[in-house]
Design a protein around this motif. Structure first.
Motif, mmCIF file in Angstrom:
data_model
loop_
_atom_site.group_PDB
_atom_site.id
_atom_site.type_symbol
_atom_site.label_atom_id
_atom_site.label_comp_id
_atom_site.label_asym_id
_atom_site.label_seq_id
_atom_site.Cartn_x
_atom_site.Cartn_y
_atom_site.Cartn_z
ATOM 1 N N UNK A 109 37.855 49.169 -75.641
ATOM 2 C CA UNK A 109 38.098 48.401 -76.864
ATOM 3 C C UNK A 109 37.543 49.168 -78.061
ATOM 4 N N UNK A 110 38.215 49.123 -79.192
ATOM 5 C CA UNK A 110 37.774 49.924 -80.337
ATOM 6 C C UNK A 110 36.507 49.412 -80.988
ATOM 7 N N UNK A 111 36.246 48.118 -80.856
ATOM 8 C CA UNK A 111 35.106 47.493 -81.531
ATOM 9 C C UNK A 111 34.824 46.166 -80.853
ATOM 10 N N UNK A 112 33.583 45.705 -80.962
ATOM 11 C CA UNK A 112 33.224 44.351 -80.541
ATOM 12 C C UNK A 112 32.613 43.647 -81.747
ATOM 13 N N UNK A 113 33.094 42.453 -82.002
ATOM 14 C CA UNK A 113 32.675 41.681 -83.166
ATOM 15 C C UNK A 113 31.894 40.455 -82.687
ATOM 16 N N UNK A 114 30.679 40.273 -83.194
ATOM 17 C CA UNK A 114 29.797 39.204 -82.732
ATOM 18 C C UNK A 114 29.691 38.091 -83.772
ATOM 19 N N UNK A 115 29.744 36.852 -83.282
ATOM 20 C CA UNK A 115 29.534 35.667 -84.122
ATOM 21 C C UNK A 115 28.065 35.271 -84.009
ATOM 22 N N UNK A 116 27.339 35.300 -85.132
ATOM 23 C CA UNK A 116 25.881 35.258 -85.088
ATOM 24 C C UNK A 116 25.258 33.868 -85.149
ATOM 25 N N UNK A 117 26.017 32.845 -85.494
ATOM 26 C CA UNK A 117 25.402 31.530 -85.719
ATOM 27 C C UNK A 117 24.629 31.093 -84.474
ATOM 28 N N UNK A 118 23.347 30.848 -84.634
ATOM 29 C CA UNK A 118 22.440 30.395 -83.565
ATOM 30 C C UNK A 118 22.321 31.402 -82.425
ATOM 31 N N UNK A 119 22.669 32.663 -82.686
ATOM 32 C CA UNK A 119 22.706 33.619 -81.576
ATOM 33 C C UNK A 119 22.191 35.000 -81.954
ATOM 34 N N UNK A 120 21.454 35.119 -83.049
ATOM 35 C CA UNK A 120 21.055 36.446 -83.531
ATOM 36 C C UNK A 120 20.210 37.190 -82.506
ATOM 37 N N UNK A 121 19.185 36.523 -81.949
ATOM 38 C CA UNK A 121 18.309 37.211 -81.001
ATOM 39 C C UNK A 121 19.052 37.583 -79.726
ATOM 40 N N UNK A 122 19.951 36.725 -79.266
ATOM 41 C CA UNK A 122 20.732 37.044 -78.075
ATOM 42 C C UNK A 122 21.646 38.243 -78.336
ATOM 43 N N UNK A 123 22.258 38.279 -79.505
ATOM 44 C CA UNK A 123 23.131 39.409 -79.851
ATOM 45 C C UNK A 123 22.322 40.697 -79.929
ATOM 46 N N UNK A 124 21.124 40.622 -80.517
ATOM 47 C CA UNK A 124 20.275 41.807 -80.599
ATOM 48 C C UNK A 124 19.945 42.340 -79.211
ATOM 49 N N UNK A 125 19.666 41.447 -78.258
ATOM 50 C CA UNK A 125 19.349 41.883 -76.903
ATOM 51 C C UNK A 125 20.568 42.473 -76.216
ATOM 52 N N UNK A 126 21.725 41.847 -76.382
ATOM 53 C CA UNK A 126 22.949 42.397 -75.801
ATOM 54 C C UNK A 126 23.239 43.776 -76.390
ATOM 55 N N UNK A 127 23.128 43.889 -77.719
ATOM 56 C CA UNK A 127 23.397 45.169 -78.377
ATOM 57 C C UNK A 127 22.422 46.241 -77.903
ATOM 58 N N UNK A 128 21.160 45.865 -77.707
ATOM 59 C CA UNK A 128 20.169 46.833 -77.223
ATOM 60 C C UNK A 128 20.582 47.376 -75.854
ATOM 61 N N UNK A 129 21.191 46.525 -75.026
ATOM 62 C CA UNK A 129 21.559 46.942 -73.682
ATOM 63 C C UNK A 129 22.828 47.789 -73.635
ATOM 64 N N UNK A 130 23.718 47.594 -74.587
ATOM 65 C CA UNK A 130 25.044 48.236 -74.456
ATOM 66 C C UNK A 130 25.277 49.369 -75.440
ATOM 67 N N UNK A 131 24.487 49.443 -76.526
ATOM 68 C CA UNK A 131 24.721 50.510 -77.511
ATOM 69 C C UNK A 131 23.632 51.580 -77.416
#
Length: 317
Positions: free
Chosen positions: A295-317
């Motif tokens: 996939x060319x990009x992944x777009x994250x919806x942050x409402x109530x999920x900032x810390x979870x997104x940060x952890x996912x991003x840390x694992x995959x990027x």
């Protein structure tokens, strides 16, 4: 630079996310903390949502109620400018049919052009809370395609009254929404897909999906698009689960299904913490599979999920 160019220059899968303008009177500090938390993952762009006015009722104390219009989250244009100026990250404000007249849209386009913001996400938007079905405001639009027509005319140097723009600015580039599991109002997936195809034919340069938890639905959607000659990027939209209430609210609100494996684990959760942990694990697995499929990009919806997104991003990027 266009969004398609931004994600195209990225080696691998690009990262982006969506934020909400702050509630009226609450300041911009919380929004900046979200960006500060996520910018280490090198977002290629940040989307800023737009929200229509709502009707609120004030008790006049004499048995009568006064109805007033209130916009709870003003400032999409200002927030977009603030982010782009302070962080140097390209921004993508949402442009809506919902709650806006043609003239109001025209002035938003002029303001964004003055600020050097050239990317948009064009959407119909949600219905008003007091309406059972979507209704445009007077002199507004019912469909995204109508709003796209106005933007296209503006790009060609024409105002809505037919007069020419004397000094045309940079043309807007825009994307649109798409729905791997269909929009809630579509009669069936085929009808929903026809709308997406029409939007691409009219000039949409990419699609960004409604959130989903079943990658198979996304892959089917992209395969159908490619089989029908649609070559624009289809960017997956991801929102990790973070709260117990979302196990019932998210499928109902966003009309998306939990795959069986996720459903089995979700019903075991008893606390928000357990749901958040599951959301991180599932979101990480989702993203890794999407990235493996190119996939060319992944777009994250942050409402109530900032810390979870940060952890996912840390694992995959």
């Amino acid at each position: 630079m266009k969004i398609t160019e931004l994600i195209g220059r990225n080696n691998g899968t690009a990262f982006s996310f969506e934020v909400l303008p702050p509630l009226k009177g609450t300041g911009i500090g919380g929004l900046k903390r979200t960006i500060d938390r996520l910018r280490e993952f090198c977002p290629q762009y940040i989307n800023i949502t737009t929200h229509r006015s709502e009707y609120v009722y004030k008790d006049l104390g004499n048995g009568l109620m006064q109805r007033n219009r209130l916009r709870r989250r003003p400032g999409t244009v200002a927030v977009a400018a603030a982010i782009q100026n302070e962080y140097g990250i390209p921004v993508v404000p949402h442009i809506l049919c919902s709650g806006f007249t043609r003239e109001e849209t025209e002035y938003v386009l002029l303001d964004l052009q003055f600020l050097g913001i050239e990317n948009l996400l064009v959407l119909r938007g949600d219905k008003a809370k007091e309406d059972s079905t979507f209704r445009p405001v007077p002199d507004g639009y019912s469909h995204t395609t109508e709003l796209m027509e106005q933007i296209n005319r503006f790009n060609e140097g024409m105002f809505i009254d037919g007069s020419p723009v004397k000094v045309p600015g940079t043309k807007f580039s825009y994307g649109v929404a798409c729905y791997p599991e269909k929009h809630e109002e579509a009669l069936n997936p085929e009808e929903d897909f026809r709308w997406f195809r029409r939007k691409v034919e009219m000039g949409a340069e990419y699609g960004v999906t409604q959130l989903f938890y079943d990658n198979a639905a996304y892959f089917r959607f992209v395969e159908k698009a490619r089989n029908e000659g649609i070559t624009v990027p289809v960017i997956p939209g991801i929102k990790p689960l973070t709260r117990l209430s979302q196990l019932t609210n998210v499928p109902k609100t966003f009309h998306c299904d939990f795959p069986e494996e996720l459903a089995r684990e979700a019903v075991k959760c008893r606390t928000d913490e357990e749901v958040a942990a599951l959301g991180i694990e599932w979101g990480t697995a989702q993203c890794r599979e999407l990235m493996a499929r190119g996939v060319p990009s992944i777009h994250f919806y942050t409402v109530s999920a900032v810390e979870s997104i940060a952890e996912i991003a840390r694992r995959i990027y």
